[in-house]
Design a protein around this motif. Sequence first.
Motif, PDB file in Angstrom:
ATOM      1  N   VAL A  20       0.838  -1.209   0.000  1.00 43.97           N
ATOM      2  CA  VAL A  20       0.000   0.000   0.000  1.00 43.97           C
ATOM      3  C   VAL A  20       0.863   1.245   0.000  1.00 43.97           C
ATOM      4  O   VAL A  20       0.633   2.188  -0.766  1.00 43.97           O
ATOM      5  CB  VAL A  20      -0.975  -0.017   1.203  1.00 43.97           C
ATOM      6  CG1 VAL A  20      -1.663   1.321   1.376  1.00 43.97           C
ATOM      7  CG2 VAL A  20      -1.995  -1.132   1.041  1.00 43.97           C
ATOM      8  N   SER A  21       1.877   1.265   0.830  1.00 44.19           N
ATOM      9  CA  SER A  21       2.767   2.416   0.898  1.00 44.19           C
ATOM     10  C   SER A  21       3.524   2.599  -0.412  1.00 44.19           C
ATOM     11  O   SER A  21       3.701   3.723  -0.895  1.00 44.19           O
ATOM     12  CB  SER A  21       3.748   2.228   2.065  1.00 44.19           C
ATOM     13  OG  SER A  21       4.632   3.300   2.158  1.00 44.19           O
ATOM     14  N   GLY A  22       3.983   1.507  -1.010  1.00 49.60           N
ATOM     15  CA  GLY A  22       4.713   1.585  -2.278  1.00 49.60           C
ATOM     16  C   GLY A  22       3.854   2.121  -3.406  1.00 49.60           C
ATOM     17  O   GLY A  22       4.302   2.953  -4.200  1.00 49.60           O
ATOM     18  N   ILE A  23       2.625   1.666  -3.483  1.00 49.06           N
ATOM     19  CA  ILE A  23       1.715   2.157  -4.527  1.00 49.06           C
ATOM     20  C   ILE A  23       1.407   3.630  -4.308  1.00 49.06           C
ATOM     21  O   ILE A  23       1.404   4.419  -5.266  1.00 49.06           O
ATOM     22  CB  ILE A  23       0.424   1.303  -4.565  1.00 49.06           C
ATOM     23  CG1 ILE A  23       0.749  -0.100  -5.091  1.00 49.06           C
ATOM     24  CG2 ILE A  23      -0.641   1.965  -5.428  1.00 49.06           C
ATOM     25  CD1 ILE A  23      -0.397  -1.085  -4.974  1.00 49.06           C
ATOM     26  N   ALA A  24       1.177   4.023  -3.067  1.00 51.74           N
ATOM     27  CA  ALA A  24       0.901   5.434  -2.775  1.00 51.74           C
ATOM     28  C   ALA A  24       2.098   6.316  -3.138  1.00 51.74           C
ATOM     29  O   ALA A  24       1.924   7.408  -3.688  1.00 51.74           O
ATOM     30  CB  ALA A  24       0.545   5.603  -1.304  1.00 51.74           C
ATOM     31  N   LEU A  25       3.293   5.860  -2.856  1.00 49.78           N
ATOM     32  CA  LEU A  25       4.478   6.644  -3.197  1.00 49.78           C
ATOM     33  C   LEU A  25       4.677   6.742  -4.704  1.00 49.78           C
ATOM     34  O   LEU A  25       5.170   7.753  -5.202  1.00 49.78           O
ATOM     35  CB  LEU A  25       5.724   6.043  -2.542  1.00 49.78           C
ATOM     36  CG  LEU A  25       5.862   6.283  -1.049  1.00 49.78           C
ATOM     37  CD1 LEU A  25       6.989   5.433  -0.476  1.00 49.78           C
ATOM     38  CD2 LEU A  25       6.108   7.746  -0.761  1.00 49.78           C
ATOM     39  N   CYS A  26       4.314   5.704  -5.433  1.00 49.81           N
ATOM     40  CA  CYS A  26       4.492   5.715  -6.894  1.00 49.81           C
ATOM     41  C   CYS A  26       3.524   6.662  -7.597  1.00 49.81           C
ATOM     42  O   CYS A  26       3.651   6.894  -8.793  1.00 49.81           O
ATOM     43  CB  CYS A  26       4.350   4.303  -7.461  1.00 49.81           C
ATOM     44  SG  CYS A  26       5.801   3.282  -7.151  1.00 49.81           S
ATOM     45  N   LEU A  27       2.567   7.228  -6.887  1.00 49.46           N
ATOM     46  CA  LEU A  27       1.622   8.159  -7.498  1.00 49.46           C
ATOM     47  C   LEU A  27       2.232   9.533  -7.752  1.00 49.46           C
ATOM     48  O   LEU A  27       1.649  10.334  -8.474  1.00 49.46           O
ATOM     49  CB  LEU A  27       0.369   8.292  -6.625  1.00 49.46           C
ATOM     50  CG  LEU A  27      -0.473   7.033  -6.487  1.00 49.46           C
ATOM     51  CD1 LEU A  27      -1.634   7.276  -5.527  1.00 49.46           C
ATOM     52  CD2 LEU A  27      -0.973   6.564  -7.833  1.00 49.46           C
ATOM     53  N   THR A  28       3.385   9.813  -7.151  1.00 51.12           N
ATOM     54  CA  THR A  28       4.049  11.093  -7.383  1.00 51.12           C
ATOM     55  C   THR A  28       5.395  10.848  -8.066  1.00 51.12           C
ATOM     56  O   THR A  28       5.997   9.779  -7.913  1.00 51.12           O
ATOM     57  CB  THR A  28       4.303  11.834  -6.062  1.00 51.12           C
ATOM     58  OG1 THR A  28       5.235  11.090  -5.284  1.00 51.12           O
ATOM     59  CG2 THR A  28       3.020  12.038  -5.278  1.00 51.12           C
ATOM     60  N   ILE A  29       5.875  11.840  -8.788  1.00 50.26           N
ATOM     61  CA  ILE A  29       7.160  11.717  -9.478  1.00 50.26           C
ATOM     62  C   ILE A  29       8.297  11.534  -8.466  1.00 50.26           C
ATOM     63  O   ILE A  29       9.158  10.676  -8.631  1.00 50.26           O
ATOM     64  CB  ILE A  29       7.427  12.974 -10.347  1.00 50.26           C
ATOM     65  CG1 ILE A  29       6.339  13.139 -11.398  1.00 50.26           C
ATOM     66  CG2 ILE A  29       8.805  12.913 -10.967  1.00 50.26           C
ATOM     67  CD1 ILE A  29       6.369  12.136 -12.506  1.00 50.26           C
ATOM     68  N   ILE A  30       8.295  12.331  -7.419  1.00 56.67           N
ATOM     69  CA  ILE A  30       9.360  12.262  -6.417  1.00 56.67           C
ATOM     70  C   ILE A  30       9.314  10.937  -5.665  1.00 56.67           C
ATOM     71  O   ILE A  30      10.338  10.389  -5.279  1.00 56.67           O
ATOM     72  CB  ILE A  30       9.245  13.451  -5.428  1.00 56.67           C
ATOM     73  CG1 ILE A  30       9.497  14.748  -6.165  1.00 56.67           C
ATOM     74  CG2 ILE A  30      10.181  13.295  -4.259  1.00 56.67           C
ATOM     75  CD1 ILE A  30       9.224  15.988  -5.352  1.00 56.67           C
ATOM     76  N   GLY A  31       8.141  10.392  -5.479  1.00 53.04           N
ATOM     77  CA  GLY A  31       7.991   9.180  -4.691  1.00 53.04           C
ATOM     78  C   GLY A  31       8.250   7.886  -5.432  1.00 53.04           C
ATOM     79  O   GLY A  31       8.317   6.834  -4.806  1.00 53.04           O
ATOM     80  N   ILE A  32       8.424   7.930  -6.750  1.00 48.21           N
ATOM     81  CA  ILE A  32       8.602   6.688  -7.521  1.00 48.21           C
ATOM     82  C   ILE A  32       9.805   5.871  -7.044  1.00 48.21           C
ATOM     83  O   ILE A  32       9.666   4.672  -6.806  1.00 48.21           O
ATOM     84  CB  ILE A  32       8.648   6.976  -9.033  1.00 48.21           C
ATOM     85  CG1 ILE A  32       7.258   7.400  -9.512  1.00 48.21           C
ATOM     86  CG2 ILE A  32       9.123   5.743  -9.808  1.00 48.21           C
ATOM     87  CD1 ILE A  32       7.203   7.844 -10.960  1.00 48.21           C
ATOM     88  N   PRO A  33      11.000   6.465  -6.881  1.00 40.18           N
ATOM     89  CA  PRO A  33      12.113   5.635  -6.393  1.00 40.18           C
ATOM     90  C   PRO A  33      11.858   5.062  -4.997  1.00 40.18           C
ATOM     91  O   PRO A  33      12.240   3.930  -4.702  1.00 40.18           O
ATOM     92  CB  PRO A  33      13.301   6.589  -6.356  1.00 40.18           C
ATOM     93  CG  PRO A  33      12.908   7.787  -7.123  1.00 40.18           C
ATOM     94  CD  PRO A  33      11.422   7.817  -7.183  1.00 40.18           C
ATOM     95  N   LEU A  34      11.175   5.831  -4.169  1.00 40.18           N
ATOM     96  CA  LEU A  34      10.861   5.347  -2.831  1.00 40.18           C
ATOM     97  C   LEU A  34       9.804   4.245  -2.873  1.00 40.18           C
ATOM     98  O   LEU A  34       9.856   3.287  -2.105  1.00 40.18           O
ATOM     99  CB  LEU A  34      10.383   6.502  -1.956  1.00 40.18           C
ATOM    100  CG  LEU A  34      11.383   7.651  -1.785  1.00 40.18           C
ATOM    101  CD1 LEU A  34      10.736   8.794  -1.029  1.00 40.18           C
ATOM    102  CD2 LEU A  34      12.629   7.187  -1.103  1.00 40.18           C
ATOM    103  N   GLY A  35       8.833   4.382  -3.779  1.00 40.88           N
ATOM    104  CA  GLY A  35       7.820   3.348  -3.935  1.00 40.88           C
ATOM    105  C   GLY A  35       8.418   2.041  -4.421  1.00 40.88           C
ATOM    106  O   GLY A  35       8.053   0.963  -3.946  1.00 40.88           O
ATOM    107  N   ILE A  36       9.358   2.139  -5.355  1.00 42.37           N
ATOM    108  CA  ILE A  36      10.028   0.932  -5.849  1.00 42.37           C
ATOM    109  C   ILE A  36      10.835   0.283  -4.725  1.00 42.37           C
ATOM    110  O   ILE A  36      10.819  -0.939  -4.565  1.00 42.37           O
ATOM    111  CB  ILE A  36      10.906   1.279  -7.066  1.00 42.37           C
ATOM    112  CG1 ILE A  36      10.010   1.662  -8.248  1.00 42.37           C
ATOM    113  CG2 ILE A  36      11.820   0.118  -7.435  1.00 42.37           C
ATOM    114  CD1 ILE A  36      10.744   2.253  -9.429  1.00 42.37           C
ATOM    115  N   ALA A  37      11.533   1.104  -3.943  1.00 38.16           N
ATOM    116  CA  ALA A  37      12.290   0.567  -2.799  1.00 38.16           C
ATOM    117  C   ALA A  37      11.348  -0.098  -1.800  1.00 38.16           C
ATOM    118  O   ALA A  37      11.685  -1.129  -1.216  1.00 38.16           O
ATOM    119  CB  ALA A  37      13.083   1.685  -2.128  1.00 38.16           C
ATOM    120  N   ASN A  38      10.188   0.483  -1.618  1.00 35.40           N
ATOM    121  CA  ASN A  38       9.198  -0.082  -0.708  1.00 35.40           C
ATOM    122  C   ASN A  38       8.712  -1.436  -1.210  1.00 35.40           C
ATOM    123  O   ASN A  38       8.562  -2.380  -0.437  1.00 35.40           O
ATOM    124  CB  ASN A  38       8.023   0.881  -0.565  1.00 35.40           C
ATOM    125  CG  ASN A  38       7.487   0.921   0.834  1.00 35.40           C
ATOM    126  OD1 ASN A  38       7.610  -0.016   1.580  1.00 35.40           O
ATOM    127  ND2 ASN A  38       6.887   2.039   1.175  1.00 35.40           N
TER     128      ASN A  38
END
Length: 123
Positions: A87-105
Motif C-alpha cells: 500500500v505504501s509503495g503504490i501510494a508513493l508511486c503516485l508522485t514523481i518524487i515518490g517513484i524511487p521510494l515506492g520501488i524501494a518499498n
Amino acid sequence: MNTLLNIIWLVLSGFWLFLGYMLAALIMFVLIVTIPWGIGAARIGIYALWPFGKRVIDTPTAGVGSMLGNIVWVLLAGWWIALEHIVSGIALCLTIIGIPLGIANLKLVPVALLPLGKEIVDA
C-alpha cells in the motif's frame, strides 16, 4: 545522497513502517514463545526506518529451521506487514518524487514476508 533519500523516506513512509514492525515485535514479545520473531521484527523495523545505504542478503547457512520460522512469521505478522509495504509503495508511486521510494518499498515485500535467513549489511 543516501542521507537525503533516508530523510524523505522517513517522512513519507519509514516511520509508519517502523511502527508496524514494532507492533509486530511487541505482539511477538507478549506471546513469549515467539520472542525470536519479535527480535527479527525489531531488526527489520530499524532497517525499514533508515534503509538507504544498507542492503539485505541471503544467509547461506540458513536451513530448515529458518524455512519453518518463515511459515510461522507469515501466518502471524508477515502478511499484514507485506500489505503495509504494498500500500505504501503504490501510494508513493503516485508522485514523481515518490517513484524511487515506492520501488524501494515494493522491494521490501519479500523481506517482510520471509525475513528469516536474511542479513542486513552496509552497502
